[in-house]
Design a protein around this motif. Structure first.
Motif, short mmCIF file in Angstrom:
data_model
loop_
_atom_site.label_atom_id
_atom_site.label_comp_id
_atom_site.label_asym_id
_atom_site.label_seq_id
_atom_site.Cartn_x
_atom_site.Cartn_y
_atom_site.Cartn_z
N ALA A 17 1.02 -1.38 -0.10
CA ALA A 17 0.39 -0.11 -0.20
C ALA A 17 0.98 1.16 -0.20
O ALA A 17 0.94 2.58 -0.42
CB ALA A 17 -0.78 0.18 1.75
N LEU A 18 2.43 0.81 0.98
CA LEU A 18 3.06 2.51 1.18
C LEU A 18 4.06 3.08 -0.75
O LEU A 18 3.45 3.80 -0.58
CB LEU A 18 4.13 1.93 1.58
CG LEU A 18 5.06 3.14 1.90
CD1 LEU A 18 4.43 4.65 2.10
CD2 LEU A 18 6.52 2.72 2.86
N ALA A 19 3.54 1.33 -1.81
CA ALA A 19 4.72 2.10 -2.72
C ALA A 19 3.12 2.28 -3.32
O ALA A 19 3.36 3.10 -4.88
CB ALA A 19 5.12 0.48 -3.24
N MET A 20 2.37 1.93 -3.23
CA MET A 20 1.08 2.37 -4.16
C MET A 20 0.63 4.34 -3.89
O MET A 20 0.86 4.41 -4.76
CB MET A 20 -0.10 0.94 -4.05
CG MET A 20 -1.48 2.12 -4.64
SD MET A 20 -2.92 1.40 -4.80
CE MET A 20 -1.96 -0.93 -4.97
N GLU A 42 2.07 13.34 3.22
CA GLU A 42 2.17 12.93 3.96
C GLU A 42 1.44 11.69 4.62
O GLU A 42 1.87 11.13 5.51
CB GLU A 42 0.89 14.04 5.09
CG GLU A 42 1.71 15.33 4.65
CD GLU A 42 3.03 15.91 5.88
OE1 GLU A 42 3.01 14.23 7.26
OE2 GLU A 42 4.20 16.13 5.98
N GLY A 43 0.43 11.45 3.75
CA GLY A 43 -0.34 9.72 3.83
C GLY A 43 0.21 8.35 3.90
O GLY A 43 0.48 8.14 5.00
N ALA A 44 1.58 9.18 2.47
CA ALA A 44 2.60 7.86 2.57
C ALA A 44 3.69 7.59 3.65
O ALA A 44 3.80 6.55 4.74
CB ALA A 44 3.42 8.25 1.31
N LEU A 47 1.69 6.48 6.58
CA LEU A 47 1.59 4.54 6.14
C LEU A 47 2.50 4.42 6.43
O LEU A 47 2.75 2.85 7.34
CB LEU A 47 1.36 4.57 5.07
CG LEU A 47 0.81 3.06 4.59
CD1 LEU A 47 0.33 2.23 5.61
CD2 LEU A 47 1.29 2.58 3.26
N ALA A 48 3.86 4.65 6.16
CA ALA A 48 5.29 3.91 6.66
C ALA A 48 5.65 4.10 8.29
O ALA A 48 6.12 3.12 8.76
CB ALA A 48 6.76 4.71 6.33
N ASN A 49 4.82 5.05 8.70
CA ASN A 49 5.08 4.87 10.44
C ASN A 49 4.24 4.41 10.84
O ASN A 49 4.44 3.01 12.05
CB ASN A 49 5.19 5.97 10.87
CG ASN A 49 5.63 6.84 11.09
OD1 ASN A 49 7.24 7.27 10.52
ND2 ASN A 49 5.50 8.57 10.98
#
Length: 217
Positions: A17-20, A42-44, A47-49
């Motif tokens: 999902a992060l890559a997307m 910011e959304g990515a 999600l990474a955190n």
């Protein structure tokens, strides 16, 4: 198998999902307004955190360091404090841990890890679903097995129906972990009567070697 499933179901899905999200952000750099690109980045980052926390939790799940630092009984007491602190109404739920303080010294590391994970899953279920007022956790050892029982006075459920639909409240995971230690997990519950989860694992697990096979040319 357990590690593979956990990685696939949690970290791998989150990373996909992060890559997307990053891909969408990159493609929108030239066309989208700057504030839109910022929001997507910011959304990515969020999600990474979140994924980082999942991986940390996975590492803790596979081998809880708290067992090495505290021992089984103190670790379960700490788990109780942490989970009840985040309950929707922690002041209404009383949790009692009944165990001799030195019982953890009688339980090998692998078996203690399984019992701790059962306690973790079962307590999370109580906090999230049971609406219980009283919970008791008992840990004891007999001649050849270690036992952990968690009983609550909550709303209860139908274990057979849950197993049939594979509902995501951790019962399948608990059964599998206990079975890998040649143990037994017994769940007793029905609507309105509370729930009891009893995990029993042998103190000395026997590893069975495969029979030799003959290959004919």
């Amino acid at each position: 198998a357990a590690i593979s499933r956990e990685l696939h179901d949690s970290a791998a899905q989150s990373l996909a999902a992060l890559a997307m999200q990053l891909g969408v952000a990159v493609r929108s750099i030239d066309d989208a307004p700057p504030h839109t690109v910022r929001e997507r980045i910011e959304g990515a980052r969020t999600l990474a955190n979140s994924t980082l926390e999942e991986i940390r939790m996975l590492a803790h799940t596979m081998h809880p360091r708290v067992l090495e630092d505290l021992g089984l009984v103190p670790a379960v007491r700490r788990l109780v404090r942490e989970l009840t602190a985040h309950a929707s109404r922690p002041s209404d739920m009383t949790v009692e841990v009944i165990a001799a303080e030195d019982v953890g010294t009688l339980i090998p590391t692998a078996q203690a890890s399984v019992l701790y994970r059962v306690a973790q899953e079962a307590l999370q279920n109580v906090v999230r679903h049971a609406d219980a007022h009283r919970v008791s956790i008992q840990i004891w050892v007999d001649d050849d097995s270690a036992h952990l029982e968690i009983a609550d006075d909550g709303v209860g459920f139908d274990p057979d129906a849950d197993r049939a639909r594979h509902a995501g409240i951790g019962l399948f995971t608990m059964r599998e972990r206990v079975a890998l230690m040649n143990g037994v997990l017994h769940i007793s519950s029905s609507a309105g009567t509370g729930t009891s989860v009893l995990a029993s694992v042998p103190l000395h697990t026997v590893t069975r070697l495969a029979e030799p096979t003959c290959v004919k040319n």
